[in-house]
Design an enzyme around this catalytic site. Structure first.
Site, PDB file in Angstrom:
ATOM      1  N   TYR A   1       2.238  13.018   2.654  1.00 22.24           N
ATOM      2  CA  TYR A   1       1.538  11.852   3.185  1.00 22.24           C
ATOM      3  C   TYR A   1       0.997  12.124   4.589  1.00 22.24           C
ATOM      4  CZ  TYR A   1       0.411   7.123   4.626  1.00 22.24           C
ATOM      5  OH  TYR A   1      -0.255   6.007   5.079  1.00 22.24           O
TER       6      TYR A   1
ATOM      7  N   GLU B   1      -2.423   1.391  -9.697  1.00 24.67           N
ATOM      8  CA  GLU B   1      -2.409   0.739  -8.377  1.00 24.67           C
ATOM      9  C   GLU B   1      -3.395  -0.430  -8.358  1.00 24.67           C
ATOM     10  OE1 GLU B   1      -3.496   3.419  -5.248  1.00 24.67           O
ATOM     11  OE2 GLU B   1      -2.962   2.019  -3.644  1.00 24.67           O
TER      12      GLU B   1
ATOM     13  N   GLN C   1       2.602  -5.597   8.345  1.00 23.18           N
ATOM     14  CA  GLN C   1       1.846  -5.826   7.104  1.00 23.18           C
ATOM     15  C   GLN C   1       2.036  -7.290   6.693  1.00 23.18           C
ATOM     16  OE1 GLN C   1       2.846  -2.924   4.021  1.00 23.18           O
ATOM     17  NE2 GLN C   1       0.715  -2.361   3.780  1.00 23.18           N
TER      18      GLN C   1
ATOM     19  N   ASP D   1      -7.021  -2.168   3.202  1.00 20.92           N
ATOM     20  CA  ASP D   1      -7.503  -1.161   4.146  1.00 20.92           C
ATOM     21  C   ASP D   1      -9.016  -1.098   4.360  1.00 20.92           C
ATOM     22  OD1 ASP D   1      -4.839  -0.742   3.606  1.00 20.92           O
ATOM     23  OD2 ASP D   1      -5.006   1.412   3.341  1.00 20.92           O
TER      24      ASP D   1
ATOM     25  N   TRP E   1       7.074   0.963   1.988  1.00 22.23           N
ATOM     26  CA  TRP E   1       6.005   0.122   2.543  1.00 22.23           C
ATOM     27  C   TRP E   1       6.488  -1.323   2.537  1.00 22.23           C
ATOM     28  CZ3 TRP E   1       4.044   4.852   1.831  1.00 22.23           C
ATOM     29  CH2 TRP E   1       2.883   5.206   2.513  1.00 22.23           C
TER      30      TRP E   1
ATOM     31  N   ARG F   1     -11.177   5.960  -2.739  1.00 22.05           N
ATOM     32  CA  ARG F   1     -10.468   5.874  -1.464  1.00 22.05           C
ATOM     33  C   ARG F   1     -11.450   5.597  -0.323  1.00 22.05           C
ATOM     34  NH1 ARG F   1      -5.280   5.065  -0.887  1.00 22.05           N
ATOM     35  NH2 ARG F   1      -5.456   6.070   1.130  1.00 22.05           N
TER      36      ARG F   1
HETATM   37  C1  DGY Z   1      -2.699   4.392   3.049  1.00 19.04           C
HETATM   38  O1  DGY Z   1      -2.223   5.400   3.560  1.00 19.04           O
HETATM   39  O2  DGY Z   1      -3.719   4.384   2.351  1.00 19.04           O
HETATM   40  C2  DGY Z   1      -1.996   3.132   3.199  1.00 19.04           C
HETATM   41  O3  DGY Z   1      -2.632   2.106   2.538  1.00 19.04           O
HETATM   42  C3  DGY Z   1      -1.756   2.765   4.617  1.00 19.04           C
HETATM   43  O4  DGY Z   1      -0.911   1.672   4.552  1.00 19.04           O
END
Ligand code: DGY
Length: 429
Positions: free
Chosen positions: A82, A394, A103, A164, A34, A197
């Site tokens: 992912y 995180e 970004q 996000d 990233w 999330r």
């Molecule tokens: C995610 O997949 O949550 C990332 O933050 C995208 O950059």
């Protein structure tokens, strides 16, 4: 754990997440390189391995697109853990499969830090190698994320902001029509508690924006013209303004007069533009939806990056100090990613409230540079306490300090090493 043990753990996290020159944010949840994660990670590596720090940044620029964009994710290999992976993005702009937008551009600032930390002159040579890449990336930002020359940068996707599911995006995101997405399976919620999330309604729109950009082949001019989401972001704008100041210093150090002159123009444009993000009632900089013209109505942690961007006028600084103290009276740990007095604040949901170590680092740096050592130190101490109590998460709850999201997180480890650790001043490169 003692500070020395935490230093050791932080180093081990970076080494564990190293994929041979570039570092993943954390295993499982984020298995690729990233953009801004990597650049912060370089600061951590620089505390014990300068060469490795440079490699991190150089490998990021290996993925730069022909038009100058440096993508937000480089998919050097396909990893089914992912979603959305390279086939969903459908891009073809650069030498490495990647996502289709960028970004926050922290790279010029970190590269300057790496140069300043190395008196031998070797780092300056490596910076000289990256100067054309940085110039092209910054030109790309100005051309395609500020197409009207207003001096503010817009993001075409909430992911481009790096923040996000920030409440600032809610209204603009709801205006995005959900289409061309088909059935899909998220992977993030199999790694992390869904309560930490974004919601499915957010993901539907994240994917719809990607579909709209795919339909114009990610052509940046077309994206700027037609993307259903186009919101000026104080976070990216301030980070870019700061990065231009550091890029200017680098260009001057390298004797690049023409580049320096060009960058001075960018700085004046951004300084003027930043004023248009000032919300007179809130007394803070906020986002502006470029499609509807509407300002967002809450204070995010990015508002506190104005001093980091060099905006240290008395009105701005005084207002931020007042907000800082008000928020400090509400939560145990600073700086929540969104104002706890706002109705959209949620202490554990990603960018709707949690504390992020690298944001604290940038805010503190700006406050210290503006002469406010007290508040800068409060941010450092809070960050150190969070990590000492809850590990290298995180992000963290501003209320309880509990760690959330992914674990053994690279940029949290890097920020510990480079700044939050009480031993950082002896270790720092
Ligand atoms: C995610 O997949 O949550 C990332 O933050 C995208 O950059």
């Amino acid at each position: 754990m003692s500070h020395a043990e935490l230093d050791q753990t932080a180093k081990s996290i970076l080494i564990e997440n190293d994929q041979g020159g570039y570092t993943i944010p954390t295993k499982g949840l984020y298995p690729y390189q990233w953009n801004w994660d990597s650049v912060f990670v370089a600061l951590g590596f620089a505390t014990f391995d300068q060469d490795r720090a440079w490699r991190e940044v150089e490998m990021l620029f290996e993925g730069q697109w022909r038009d100058g964009m440096v993508p937000h994710i480089l998919f050097r290999k396909d990893d089914p853990s992912y979603f959305p992976g390279p086939s969903v993005w459908g891009t073809d702009g650069g030498p490495i499969p990647s996502s289709g937008h960028s970004q926050p551009p922290v790279a010029a600032t970190v590269i300057r830090d790496l140069v300043n930390a190395d008196p031998s002159g070797k780092a300056l040579e490596r910076a000289a190698g990256l100067l054309p890449n940085l110039m092209n990336w910054h030109r790309w930002y100005l051309t395609y994320r500020d197409p009207k020359g207003q001096g503010v940068l817009a993001v075409i996707h909430p992911w481009e902001s790096g923040r996000d599911n920030l409440p600032d995006w809610d209204e603009a995101l709801r205006a995005v029509e959900v289409k061309d997405i088909g059935p899909y399976e998220r992977k993030d919620t199999s790694h992390v508690d869904p309560a930490m999330r974004p919601h499915k309604e957010d993901y539907d729109r994240y994917l719809s924006i990607m579909a709209a950009c795919r339909s114009v082949d990610w052509d940046p001019a077309e994206v700027a013209r037609t993307c259903p989401f186009f919101v000026a972001d104080p976070g990216v704008t301030f980070i870019f303004l700061r990065a231009n100041r550091d890029l200017l210093a680098l260009a001057e150090q390298l004797g690049k007069a023409e580049e320096a002159e060009e960058i001075r123009g960018w700085i004046s444009r951004m300084e003027a533009g930043a004023r248009t993000l000032w919300h007179e009632d809130l007394k803070a900089h906020v986002g502006v939806d470029q499609r509807s013209g509407k300002m967002t109505d809450g204070i995010s942690s990015a508002a506190f990056l104005a001093p980091y961007a060099g905006l240290t006028g008395a009105e701005t600084l005084g207002a931020l100090q007042t907000h800082f103290d008000r928020i400090a009276g509400k939560v145990r740990y600073l700086m929540p990613s969104y104002d706890p007095d706002h109705q959209s604040y949620e202490p554990l949901r990603y960018w709707r409230g949690p504390v992020w170590a690298m944001i604290n680092y940038m805010i503190a740096r700006g406050f210290a540079e503006a002469g406010d050592q007290l508040r800068a130190e409060k941010l450092r101490a809070d960050t150190a306490d969070l990590i000492a109590t809850s590990g290298f998460a995180e992000y963290f709850s501003p209320e309880t300090g509990v760690g959330a999201g992914g674990g053994t997180f690279s940029w949290t480890a890097a920020i510990w090493l480079a700044w939050a650790s009480p031993s950082h001043s002896q270790q720092a490169a």
